[in-house]
Design an enzyme around this catalytic site. Structure first.
Site, PDB file in Angstrom:
ATOM      1  CB  CYS A 215     103.234  56.015 -16.919  1.00 21.79           C
ATOM      2  SG  CYS A 215     104.029  54.475 -17.669  1.00 21.79           S
TER       3      CYS A 215
ATOM      4  CB  VAL B 153      89.172  60.370  -9.761  1.00 22.45           C
ATOM      5  CG1 VAL B 153      87.577  60.204  -9.903  1.00 22.45           C
ATOM      6  CG2 VAL B 153      89.483  62.078  -9.479  1.00 22.45           C
TER       7      VAL B 153
ATOM      8  CB  CYS C 141     102.759  49.657 -18.273  1.00 23.55           C
ATOM      9  SG  CYS C 141     102.741  49.879 -16.543  1.00 23.55           S
TER      10      CYS C 141
END
Length: 368
Positions: free
Chosen positions: A200, A17, A103
């Site tokens: 992740c 989103v 990251c």
């Protein structure tokens, strides 16, 4: 941050989103917008810990609807070398690293940023982070997102002034419910898609199960502060300071019926030390030592420095004082004792809403 309308912006599209609304906002403002989907993990494991196939499909559908071109890049080898290998190395040391911060530092705001600017000839990159960038007195500063419940500046403290000049956070001034409402209003199919949570490359799977694929079990004793053996563990690196779940202990004869928490990990002796109660004195710290410090354009940087800090994401700001040790280490002293300060995690500093930097927690200063 005000930019000219003819600029080219590459949006990091995750299929979620936030990045989708980010792209829509920039497109509506008549910028030259393109998307880029990053694949950071190879899906050759049978457990399917991090499948990006559905996310890529979502990103493709969103870009088609918004009429923007979607680039695709595979950063899996770079992610493995610069993020995942560090993640494993730190766990083997007994620390609890935060790969999402690494990251951001090595992949999103290094590899992705450089590729977008140098190869795709973009003027800026944009991501769906809940944070803000402001230019004040000629300097680019990192600020908390308006939505205090979703603020992600904690994960961005490694950014520098050169990077901040080239980054946009289009939804940093919005609250999450507003972002979802925009997604519904423009009829995005992913409007109700859940936010990604956890590390992740692990997804919804249990961290211990994932780590066991790469770090062999090494069973040992779970002991109390007094030295009483009350259970067995499968490897101290599978646990983190302040952990309560998954210890497999309870109802110990001669002990109070109060939950047990990990208060220390002894790698050399291979023992896990526990105590009862979430605010027991053995879990509390009066401060910490931090390393790998990054400061972000803060003019009043002199020591001792009084400011606010977070030792973990979504923690309320803590009043603290920072003392200089040397060029590589600083000491942070808390105004009040703090629970579960965890080596390997990050401590991030704030003055009001401005993130002035942070570092890696090397060790904690116990209350005792």
């Amino acid at each position: 941050m005000i930019i000219k309308k003819n600029k080219k912006i590459i949006v990091a599209m995750s299929g979620g989103v936030d990045s989708s609304v980010c792209a829509w906002i920039l497109k509506k403002q008549n910028y030259q917008v393109e998307g880029l989907f990053m694949k950071n993990w190879e899906e050759d494991d049978q457990e399917g810990y991090c499948s990006s196939t559905k996310d890529l499909l979502d990103a493709e559908n969103i870009c088609k609807k918004l009429n923007i071109y979607l680039h695709k890049m595979n950063f899996s080898s770079e992610y493995w070398e610069y993020v995942f290998e560090n993640f494993l190395k730190e766990y083997k040391k007994g620390n609890t690293p935060n790969p999402d911060i690494l990251c951001n530092k090595e992949i999103k705001f290094n590899m992705f940023l450089n590729y977008s600017i140098q190869e795709l000839k973009a003027d800026y990159i944009a991501t769906g982070h809940y944070a803000r960038i402001k230019k004040i007195n000629g300097k680019y500063l990192l600020l908390k997102g308006i939505d205090t419940n979703k603020d992600q500046s904690y994960f961005l403290y490694t950014l520098n002034s050169i990077q901040l000049r080239k980054i946009l956070f289009p939804i940093g001034h919005l609250k999450k419910n507003k972002v979802r409402n925009i997604a519904k209003k423009i009829d995005l199919k992913i409007a109700k898609k859940k936010d990604s949570t956890g590390i992740c490359f692990i997804g919804p799977k249990k961290l211990k199960n994932f780590l066991s694929l790469y770090i062999s079990e090494k069973k040992g004793d779970i002991v109390t502060i007094s030295g009483r053996v009350i259970g067995k563990h499968s490897g101290v690196f599978y646990y983190t300071i302040g952990q309560r779940q998954g210890l497999g202990i309870g109802g110990i004869k001669g002990e109070y019926n109060i939950p047990w928490y990990v208060v220390e990990k002894n790698i050399e002796k291979n023992i896990l030390i526990v105590a009862q109660g979430s605010y027991n004195k053995h879990l509390m710290s009066i401060g910490l030592i931090a390393k790998n410090i990054n400061w972000i354009n803060y003019d009043q940087l002199s020591f001792p420095l009084s400011c606010m800090a977070k030792t973990r994401y979504r923690q309320k700001d803590i009043i603290c004082k920072i003392e200089y040790i040397n060029n590589h280490h600083i000491k942070i002293l808390f105004d009040c004792p703090v629970a579960a300060v965890t080596p390997g995690q990050s401590v991030v500093f704030y003055v009001s809403d401005i993130c002035i930097g942070g570092g890696i927690i090397e060790s904690r200063l116990p209350l005792l």
